[in-house]
Write a protein that holds these residues in place. Structure first.
Motif, PDB file in Angstrom:
ATOM      1  N   VAL A  90     -35.811 -30.682  41.477  1.00  0.00           N
ATOM      2  CA  VAL A  90     -36.293 -29.606  41.679  1.00  0.00           C
ATOM      3  C   VAL A  90     -35.488 -28.203  41.326  1.00  0.00           C
ATOM      4  N   GLY A  91     -36.374 -27.546  40.371  1.00  0.00           N
ATOM      5  CA  GLY A  91     -35.632 -26.389  39.731  1.00  0.00           C
ATOM      6  C   GLY A  91     -34.660 -25.303  40.509  1.00  0.00           C
ATOM      7  N   GLU A  92     -33.673 -24.731  40.451  1.00  0.00           N
ATOM      8  CA  GLU A  92     -33.052 -24.296  41.352  1.00  0.00           C
ATOM      9  C   GLU A  92     -32.625 -22.486  40.527  1.00  0.00           C
ATOM     10  N   PRO A  93     -33.250 -22.243  40.413  1.00  0.00           N
ATOM     11  CA  PRO A  93     -33.020 -20.751  39.991  1.00  0.00           C
ATOM     12  C   PRO A  93     -31.837 -19.759  40.456  1.00  0.00           C
ATOM     13  N   LYS A  94     -31.346 -19.449  39.175  1.00  0.00           N
ATOM     14  CA  LYS A  94     -30.381 -18.545  39.743  1.00  0.00           C
ATOM     15  C   LYS A  94     -29.746 -17.499  38.066  1.00  0.00           C
ATOM     16  N   GLN A  95     -29.366 -16.812  38.678  1.00  0.00           N
ATOM     17  CA  GLN A  95     -28.381 -15.708  38.449  1.00  0.00           C
ATOM     18  C   GLN A  95     -27.430 -15.474  37.229  1.00  0.00           C
ATOM     19  N   LYS A  96     -27.679 -15.559  36.090  1.00  0.00           N
ATOM     20  CA  LYS A  96     -26.522 -15.564  34.982  1.00  0.00           C
ATOM     21  C   LYS A  96     -24.999 -15.516  35.910  1.00  0.00           C
ATOM     22  N   ASP A  97     -24.992 -14.574  36.642  1.00  0.00           N
ATOM     23  CA  ASP A  97     -23.182 -14.786  38.031  1.00  0.00           C
ATOM     24  C   ASP A  97     -23.456 -16.118  38.763  1.00  0.00           C
ATOM     25  N   SER A 126     -36.756 -16.179  43.981  1.00  0.00           N
ATOM     26  CA  SER A 126     -37.007 -17.088  44.583  1.00  0.00           C
ATOM     27  C   SER A 126     -36.662 -18.152  45.459  1.00  0.00           C
ATOM     28  N   GLU A 127     -35.489 -18.246  44.927  1.00  0.00           N
ATOM     29  CA  GLU A 127     -35.180 -19.129  45.944  1.00  0.00           C
ATOM     30  C   GLU A 127     -35.054 -19.462  47.433  1.00  0.00           C
ATOM     31  N   VAL A 128     -35.151 -18.607  48.236  1.00  0.00           N
ATOM     32  CA  VAL A 128     -36.319 -18.373  49.176  1.00  0.00           C
ATOM     33  C   VAL A 128     -37.309 -19.258  49.566  1.00  0.00           C
ATOM     34  N   TYR A 129     -38.451 -18.525  48.747  1.00  0.00           N
ATOM     35  CA  TYR A 129     -39.879 -19.866  48.521  1.00  0.00           C
ATOM     36  C   TYR A 129     -39.211 -21.135  48.329  1.00  0.00           C
ATOM     37  N   ILE A 130     -38.252 -21.381  47.286  1.00  0.00           N
ATOM     38  CA  ILE A 130     -38.541 -22.487  47.228  1.00  0.00           C
ATOM     39  C   ILE A 130     -36.892 -23.507  48.682  1.00  0.00           C
ATOM     40  N   LYS A 131     -36.650 -22.694  49.879  1.00  0.00           N
ATOM     41  CA  LYS A 131     -35.901 -23.368  50.431  1.00  0.00           C
ATOM     42  C   LYS A 131     -37.319 -23.366  51.369  1.00  0.00           C
ATOM     43  N   GLU A 132     -37.935 -23.240  51.117  1.00  0.00           N
ATOM     44  CA  GLU A 132     -38.743 -23.228  52.722  1.00  0.00           C
ATOM     45  C   GLU A 132     -40.015 -24.435  52.349  1.00  0.00           C
ATOM     46  N   PHE A 133     -40.167 -24.565  50.746  1.00  0.00           N
ATOM     47  CA  PHE A 133     -41.074 -25.276  50.041  1.00  0.00           C
ATOM     48  C   PHE A 133     -40.222 -26.621  50.244  1.00  0.00           C
ATOM     49  N   LEU A 134     -39.110 -27.109  50.784  1.00  0.00           N
ATOM     50  CA  LEU A 134     -38.154 -27.745  50.221  1.00  0.00           C
ATOM     51  C   LEU A 134     -38.342 -28.397  51.588  1.00  0.00           C
ATOM     52  N   LYS A 135     -38.160 -27.117  53.354  1.00  0.00           N
ATOM     53  CA  LYS A 135     -38.285 -28.295  54.166  1.00  0.00           C
ATOM     54  C   LYS A 135     -39.473 -28.377  54.609  1.00  0.00           C
ATOM     55  N   LYS A 171     -33.309 -33.762  44.392  1.00  0.00           N
ATOM     56  CA  LYS A 171     -32.214 -33.302  43.658  1.00  0.00           C
ATOM     57  C   LYS A 171     -32.786 -31.666  43.458  1.00  0.00           C
ATOM     58  N   ARG A 172     -31.630 -31.313  43.078  1.00  0.00           N
ATOM     59  CA  ARG A 172     -31.636 -29.844  42.390  1.00  0.00           C
ATOM     60  C   ARG A 172     -31.383 -29.492  41.031  1.00  0.00           C
ATOM     61  N   GLU A 173     -31.459 -28.934  40.151  1.00  0.00           N
ATOM     62  CA  GLU A 173     -31.289 -28.578  38.965  1.00  0.00           C
ATOM     63  C   GLU A 173     -31.727 -27.144  38.248  1.00  0.00           C
ATOM     64  N   ASP A 174     -30.039 -27.062  37.982  1.00  0.00           N
ATOM     65  CA  ASP A 174     -30.498 -25.461  37.175  1.00  0.00           C
ATOM     66  C   ASP A 174     -31.006 -25.196  35.890  1.00  0.00           C
ATOM     67  N   GLU A 175     -32.186 -23.896  36.921  1.00  0.00           N
ATOM     68  CA  GLU A 175     -33.318 -23.981  35.827  1.00  0.00           C
ATOM     69  C   GLU A 175     -33.472 -22.914  34.968  1.00  0.00           C
ATOM     70  N   ARG A 176     -32.316 -21.995  35.017  1.00  0.00           N
ATOM     71  CA  ARG A 176     -31.865 -21.021  34.159  1.00  0.00           C
ATOM     72  C   ARG A 176     -32.756 -20.580  32.602  1.00  0.00           C
TER      73      ARG A 176
END
Length: 135
Positions: free
Chosen positions: A55-62, A68-77, A89-94
């Motif tokens: 599952v893609g893990e959206p991150k900021q540049k920093d 959107s991570e809040v919604y992804i965590k709800e989905f993962l639960k 597994k999570r993968e950086d999707e920047r």
């Protein structure tokens, strides 16, 4: 061997990519409405041998989590509850959406087809899966 699936999760649509059985080639599978995602996955897991979901893990540049991570965590639960045996597994999707759009341009797709957000999501899922496979 079993397949590996990748999800580019979105609140409206989720792009899905899948490997071949040898886990060498990542290909776009489809984009589904997120509201219908669990039903789609249930049928797909029944019909195909999938050993892992990335599952893609959206991150900021920093490196901080995107909104959107809040919604992804709800989905993962919910996913863990419905498919407790399926590892995730999570993968950086920047930048995957930008890269997907650029690949559409590079492949010569007309402007009208490049506006297809579902196609962008599917290509983004493929990029997430390729990133995971080729680490």
């Amino acid at each position: 061997m079993a397949r590996i699936m990748a999800l580019d999760f979105g609140t409206k649509r989720t792009g899905i990519a899948i490997t071949d059985e040898l886990q060498m080639i990542a290909s776009g599978l489809t984009t589904v409405k997120t509201a219908e995602l669990m039903d789609f996955l249930k049928k797909y897991f029944h019909d195909e041998n999938v050993e892992l979901v990335v599952v893609g893990e959206p991150k900021q540049k920093d490196e901080s989590a995107s909104e959107s991570e809040v919604y992804i965590k709800e989905f993962l639960k919910a996913f863990a509850k419905k498919f407790p045996e399926m590892p995730v597994k999570r993968e950086d999707e920047r930048f995957t959406s930008k890269m997907a759009f650029q690949s559409m341009i590079d492949s010569g797709l007309k402007k009208k087809k490049r506006k297809n957000k579902a196609l962008v999501d599917e290509i983004s899922a493929t990029l997430i899966l390729q990133s995971y496979l080729y680490k």
